[in-house]
Write a protein that holds these residues in place. Structure first.
Motif, PDB file in Angstrom:
ATOM      1  N   GLY A  36       0.830  -1.187   0.000  1.00 16.87           N
ATOM      2  CA  GLY A  36       0.000   0.000   0.000  1.00 16.87           C
ATOM      3  C   GLY A  36       0.867   1.240   0.000  1.00 16.87           C
ATOM      4  O   GLY A  36       1.989   1.222  -0.499  1.00 16.87           O
ATOM      5  N   SER A  37       0.355   2.320   0.556  1.00 15.42           N
ATOM      6  CA  SER A  37       1.190   3.513   0.643  1.00 15.42           C
ATOM      7  C   SER A  37       1.254   3.968   2.092  1.00 15.42           C
ATOM      8  O   SER A  37       0.437   3.562   2.913  1.00 15.42           O
ATOM      9  CB  SER A  37       0.636   4.618  -0.244  1.00 15.42           C
TER      10      SER A  37
ATOM     11  N   THR B  20      -4.318   3.746  -8.230  1.00 11.89           N
ATOM     12  CA  THR B  20      -5.202   2.652  -7.839  1.00 11.89           C
ATOM     13  C   THR B  20      -6.655   3.043  -8.060  1.00 11.89           C
ATOM     14  O   THR B  20      -7.055   4.170  -7.776  1.00 11.89           O
ATOM     15  CB  THR B  20      -4.986   2.327  -6.350  1.00 11.89           C
ATOM     16  N   TRP B  21      -7.427   2.116  -8.587  1.00 10.87           N
ATOM     17  CA  TRP B  21      -8.851   2.354  -8.855  1.00 10.87           C
ATOM     18  C   TRP B  21      -9.583   2.585  -7.543  1.00 10.87           C
ATOM     19  O   TRP B  21      -9.506   1.764  -6.636  1.00 10.87           O
ATOM     20  CB  TRP B  21      -9.422   1.153  -9.602  1.00 10.87           C
TER      21      TRP B  21
ATOM     22  N   CYS C  20     -12.938   3.536  -7.413  1.00 17.17           N
ATOM     23  CA  CYS C  20     -14.367   3.548  -7.695  1.00 17.17           C
ATOM     24  C   CYS C  20     -14.868   4.951  -7.952  1.00 17.17           C
ATOM     25  O   CYS C  20     -15.957   5.332  -7.524  1.00 17.17           O
ATOM     26  CB  CYS C  20     -15.161   2.929  -6.560  1.00 17.17           C
TER      27      CYS C  20
ATOM     28  N   MET D 203      -6.980   6.471   4.113  1.00 17.27           N
ATOM     29  CA  MET D 203      -8.172   5.677   3.811  1.00 17.27           C
ATOM     30  C   MET D 203      -7.819   4.270   3.369  1.00 17.27           C
ATOM     31  O   MET D 203      -8.432   3.717   2.479  1.00 17.27           O
ATOM     32  CB  MET D 203      -8.965   6.358   2.690  1.00 17.27           C
ATOM     33  N   GLN D 204      -6.788   3.709   3.972  1.00 12.30           N
ATOM     34  CA  GLN D 204      -6.458   2.336   3.628  1.00 12.30           C
ATOM     35  C   GLN D 204      -6.894   1.420   4.765  1.00 12.30           C
ATOM     36  O   GLN D 204      -7.151   1.877   5.865  1.00 12.30           O
ATOM     37  CB  GLN D 204      -4.955   2.197   3.455  1.00 12.30           C
ATOM     38  N   TYR D 205      -6.929   0.157   4.448  1.00  9.61           N
ATOM     39  CA  TYR D 205      -7.225  -0.796   5.507  1.00  9.61           C
ATOM     40  C   TYR D 205      -6.039  -0.840   6.454  1.00  9.61           C
ATOM     41  O   TYR D 205      -4.909  -1.007   6.028  1.00  9.61           O
ATOM     42  CB  TYR D 205      -7.492  -2.177   4.905  1.00  9.61           C
TER      43      TYR D 205
ATOM     44  N   SER E 131      -8.388  -2.871  11.187  1.00  8.72           N
ATOM     45  CA  SER E 131      -9.575  -3.154  10.383  1.00  8.72           C
ATOM     46  C   SER E 131      -9.437  -4.486   9.655  1.00  8.72           C
ATOM     47  O   SER E 131     -10.416  -5.195   9.470  1.00  8.72           O
ATOM     48  CB  SER E 131      -9.827  -2.023   9.393  1.00  8.72           C
ATOM     49  N   PHE E 132      -8.206  -4.842   9.296  1.00 10.47           N
ATOM     50  CA  PHE E 132      -8.012  -6.110   8.593  1.00 10.47           C
ATOM     51  C   PHE E 132      -8.371  -7.287   9.493  1.00 10.47           C
ATOM     52  O   PHE E 132      -8.951  -8.269   9.045  1.00 10.47           O
ATOM     53  CB  PHE E 132      -6.554  -6.218   8.141  1.00 10.47           C
TER      54      PHE E 132
END
Lengths: 675, 307
Positions: free
Chosen positions: A459-460, A570-571, A573, A582-584, A588-589
């Motif tokens: 991720g970032s 990254t898509w 939506c 706003m990443q997992y 949260s995982f």
């Protein structure tokens, strides 16, 4: 044995030298590094020569070394059998890797503490652990065990300016002392029965079953605290994060394993245990395995996560031990042999991959200055070496094929499945439940390490919103890869992980040697073949997979060359204002699985989830509480403290009173003698 | 012998996408449509191979390697699975553990690839996939243990090639429970309705589709193909448990096996057409019921003494 003595003397001399030169950082570090390499080299040579059964043919390698009549009941009596040699092998590999890493890690240390003393203590730790592993006398064993506890306490509390580190050190010291008490009683009973404190005589003695059960319980508590069985594990998740990285690697890879070594040694001495001992061990193993990994899932701090994973892997090792004991009690030697061999091999493998994981986690913490996984992310591009090595460690610890973890987990599965075939209904129930537990542990471990690796490296980056360029890279934070001194040991361990997974025959053979030392029986050649051959077939399946992979890769390369490739973001939506926060996250995982197991865990949530339409400022902090710490030991210690406060008057602090106590005690002894 | 092995591999490599085609056709029939041709999955895969590939700048090589690793792992697992009356190319005592672990490897890398994109939607899917995967793994192992106990073998080829032939008569109820439990696991593992809807593309509700949201071109083709092979392997395992009868004639057995698989695919199509997707928080209950079925089966064996 001579090789081992050479190794020990190198360590003793060099630790004195280090202390002598501890004013000069360069000289002490240099002495440390080279003496470590030499000592571990000799140590590995001696261990390998015993495991390869060449001990008799080499001139320098006698088997035992003893100095008679040193202290009452005890003598300096050491010897290497295959069990000791197996543990020495993993111990020297890991202490070499962790030591070199520690050298690299402390080289740029600019704090107040004297690193020379730390290095000397490290050598001392190697000496006493070696003594624990080769001691053939119970008194020597206990003395070495005690010194080991103290030395490791000093090593853990290296950063003792922080209060949490001091507390963790205390907790470690106290809990291991409770263990030593049990061990003392156990060895005294054994010695009384055998008429000698030497392990040889003890092994030759026949213990009645009831006594064996008592000894087992004492060993279970005494060594279980060291090994970190749930619920005795409370020191473990505190001590590991507190220690410097190379010490946590050694702690998790070796010191914790000494509990397993102790249990195996007791099994080698007292051969026959009642059936329920094995069943108890199996149940506790399942609880430790599943509990350890569930707690690990709830952690945000990387070293704490790894510490809980040690408990999980101790659970897997103990599953092997437990089914081995059950098989032995049923006189099904096949089950016993494979179970013990699985336990031994997993001990080795866990030392290697957990060492690797701790060291690479240390590199991550070194670079990012935080242990909180939720603030990391995207480090794979910045720390490619560490990232790849951590990936290898993760794949191994999850027991996935290609890596060494799979081989040992396969052996434990095999033992349990053989248990299903060879035992009666009672045995079948327990071995099948153990299979389910092991499968659950495997699945949860995979979940936990996809989480750890994904959140840390992929991720970032989640922490520094303002510093990020368009491509999700950190621009002005200075993150750089460690040098060869840090990377080298990790590469060594990663190579062993791969070697163990692709060429399993050698290590399985060594594990069988160790098993022979535990059971005292010769393992039939047919059985060895029946275990090693399937593993070789498994390697064939994997190489078939490798061929398919290369074909797929070739096709892909061809197509990628001939059809357009586009790089973009990254898509999301269609959502444009995407933030890296706003990443997992790690929490949260892991949330779905923790929710499923919520009845077995205790959650603590601080803050509140905002449910308004226009949410204002809010904060949320969730953590998983350790049940045995907060619900078992805290209340227990509270009661003990309350009770002991009532006895406070005994400790008045006046010297006269204490002299009176001594006098009274002598009078009592005198009266007792007279009667 | 070599020809048989080659045939085994050919079936393993070529047949799987057809199952997806049959499922699609069945669903179209229930919806009153003509539906895509039976070979549509092959066309899809072929079409994707010629498409442009799009990569996110956040991703690393893991994202590109994952579809290949997972497909290779699933195909390698296929070499342990007996099909029809063919012995698998490789078999050994305890290969069922490797079989399950290869699927675990496939899942592991796909989950990592999803996390590699740094998208919260894919993180969501990854988390769900890993969660449900680990719950279905325990049931899988318990079922395999039961089958091993019945056939007294730890090798898939011996279990499925004759090991269970007398079990239906002796402990039929156990096998029924195992079959039900296996079927539920199959639905979960292959992300079919009622667990997941392979048709929707609404990201929030999905499990498997959302993980591969960022894959495109050849990578997506590999993912689709791997998924088809996985479904094929699970289906052939289930079929081998249900129909243990073999005439030991090469042609008849093979034809019969394919017939069974086709019927099975139609069955999945019917389930998908007649059921609605479960709410996501109900999926664990489904997994637990699969586990409970399996535990019941196990208890029955212990009581009946089928071991």
């Amino acid at each position: 044995m001579a090789l081992l003595l050479i190794s020990l003397s190198i360590l003793i001399i060099s630790s004195l030298l280090i202390l002598l030169f501890c004013r000069s950082k360069e000289i002490s570090a240099c002495v440390f590094l080279w003496s470590l390499v030499a000592a571990c080299g000799f140590g590995l040579w001696s261990a390998l020569s015993v495991l390869c059964q060449k001990a008799m043919s080499l001139p320098l390698t006698g088997v035992d070394f003893r100095v008679h009549g040193t202290i009452p009941l005890g003598e300096f009596y050491i010897g290497i059998d295959a069990l000791s040699a197996f543990f020495l092998l993993l111990f020297f590999i890991l202490s070499l890797a962790a030591g070199i890493y520690g050298y690299g890690y402390l080289r740029d240390y600019t704090g107040q503490r004297n690193t020379g003393v730390h290095f000397a203590l490290y050598h001392l730790l190697i000496i006493v652990i070696t003594l624990v592993l080769v001691a053939k006398n119970a008194v020597l064993f206990l003395v070495a065990w005690e010194i080991m506890t103290f030395v490791s306490y000093f090593l853990i509390t290296f950063y003792n300016e922080s209060e949490s580190v001091r507390k963790a050190g205390y907790l470690y010291l106290i809990s291991t002392h409770v263990g030593v008490f049990c061990l003392l009683v156990m060895f005294l009973i054994m010695g009384a029965q055998a008429g000698s404190m030497n392990f040889d005589q003890m092994t030759a003695t026949q213990f009645p079953l009831a006594l064996a059960a008592l000894l087992f319980m004492l060993a279970f508590v005494g060594f279980g605290i060291k090994a970190g069985f749930i619920p005795f594990h409370i020191w473990l998740p505190h001590a590991h994060p507190a220690a410097p990285t190379h010490i946590s690697a050694l702690l998790s890879g070796v010191v914790v394993k000494l509990g397993i070594y102790g249990l195996m040694r007791v099994m080698a001495i007292v051969k026959d245990f009642p059936l329920w001992c094995g069943v108890l061990l199996l149940i506790m193993a399942a609880i430790s395995g599943v509990g350890g990994v569930l707690y690990a899932l709830g952690q945000h701090e990387i070293k704490k996560l790894l510490a809980y994973h040690s408990i999980e892997n101790i659970g897997i090792i103990t599953l092997g031990l437990g089914i081995g004991m059950i098989g032995h009690a049923y006189h099904q030697e096949t089950v016993a042999f494979i179970g013990y061999a699985g336990a031994l091999l997993h001990t080795f493998n866990h030392a290697v991959f957990k060492g690797l994981l701790f060291l690479s986690a240390g590199s991550v913490i070194h670079c990012t200055h935080t242990g909180d996984m939720d603030h990391m992310g995207g480090l794979f591009k910045l720390l490619p070496w560490t990232g790849h090595l951590f990936l290898i460690g993760s794949l191994s610890i999850c027991g996935l094929p290609l890596f060494n973890g799979f081989i040992s987990e396969w052996l434990v599965y095999r033992a349990l499945l053989e248990g299903v075939f060879h035992l009666d209904v009672f045995g079948i129930i327990f071995s099948s439940l153990a299979i389910v537990a092991l499968a659950l542990v495997g699945g949860l471990a995979a979940l936990c390490f996809t989480k750890a690796f994904g959140v840390i490296f992929l991720g970032s980056n989640k922490s520094s919103e303002g510093h990020q360029g368009k491509e999700g890279r950190l621009s002005n934070i200075d993150i750089k890869e460690g040098d060869l001194m840090l990377r080298g040991p990790m590469i060594l361990l990663a190579a062993i992980c791969l070697w163990g997974g692709l060429f399993p025959a050698n290590m399985v053979y060594f594990a069988f040697q160790g098993t022979q030392a535990i059971t005292g029986l010769q393992i039939p050649f047919v059985l060895k073949e029946a275990v090693i051959n399937p593993l070789l077939s498994a390697t064939r399946v994997l190489s078939f997979g490798g061929v398919i992979f290369s074909v797929l890769a070739l096709v892909r390369d061809f197509l990628v060359l001939h059809y357009p490739v586009r790089l973009t973001e990254t898509w999301s939506c269609g959502y444009v204002k995407l933030s890296h926060r706003m990443q997992y996250t790690a929490s949260s995982f892991a949330r779905p699985i923790l929710k499923i197991f919520r009845s077995a865990l205790v959650f603590r949530v601080e803050g509140k989830i905002s449910k308004e339409y226009f949410p204002a400022w809010t904060s949320l902090k969730s953590s998983v509480k350790d049940v045995s710490e907060s619900l078992l030991f805290r209340p227990l210690f509270y009661v003990i403290k309350k009770f002991s406060r009532k006895l406070k008057w005994i400790q008045s602090g006046h010297t006269q009173t204490y002299i009176l106590y001594v006098f009274l005690f002598l009078v009592i002894l005198l009266v007792w003698k007279l009667i | 012998m070599h020809i048989l092995l080659l045939l085994h591999l050919t079936i393993l490599f070529v047949f799987p996408p057809l199952l997806l085609g049959i499922i699609g056709k069945t669903k179209a029939f229930f919806a009153g449509r003509i539906g895509p041709p039976l070979l549509q999955p092959y066309f899809d895969i072929f079409k994707l191979m010629h498409k442009e590939s799009v990569y996110s700048v956040t991703t690393n090589w893991i994202f590109m390697a994952a579809p290949m690793v997972s497909t290779a792992a699933i195909l390698a697992a296929g070499t342990l699975m007996p099909l029809a009356d063919f012995k698998p190319p490789i078999q050994f005592w305890g290969d069922m553990v490797l079989f399950v672990y290869l699927f675990a490897l496939a899942r592991f890398v796909i989950v990592l690839a999803a996390l590699d994109t740094g998208s919260s939607l894919e993180g969501m899917g990854a988390s769900r996939e890993a969660t449900f995967g680990c719950l279905s793994e325990i049931t899988m192992f318990l079922n395999l243990t039961i089958l091993a106990l019945l056939s007294r073998s730890l090798s898939l080829s011996e279990i499925f090639l004759g090991g269970l032939s007398s079990s239906w008569l002796q402990v039929g109820p156990v096998l029924i429970l195992v079959v039900v439990s296996f079927f539920l696991i199959l639905l979960v593992e292959n992300s079919r309705v009622p667990i997941d809807d392979p048709e929707t593309h609404l990201e929030l509700t999905m499990i498997h589709e959302v993980i591969v949201l960022d894959h495109s071109g050849i990578d997506l083709a590999y993912v689709l193909y791997g998924k088809a092979v996985k479904l094929f392997l699970f289906a052939s395992m289930l079929v081998s448990v249900i129909i243990t009868f073999r005439v030991h004639d090469f042609l008849i057995d093979t034809a019969f096996f394919f017939f069974e698989l086709i019927v099975f695919a139609v069955l999945i199509g019917i389930v998908e057409s007649t059921m609605a997707r479960l709410r996501l928080n109900k999926v664990p209950y489904l997994l637990f019921s699969a586990f409970i079925f399996s535990i019941f089966g196990f208890t029955v064996i212990l009581v009946r003494g089928g071991h």
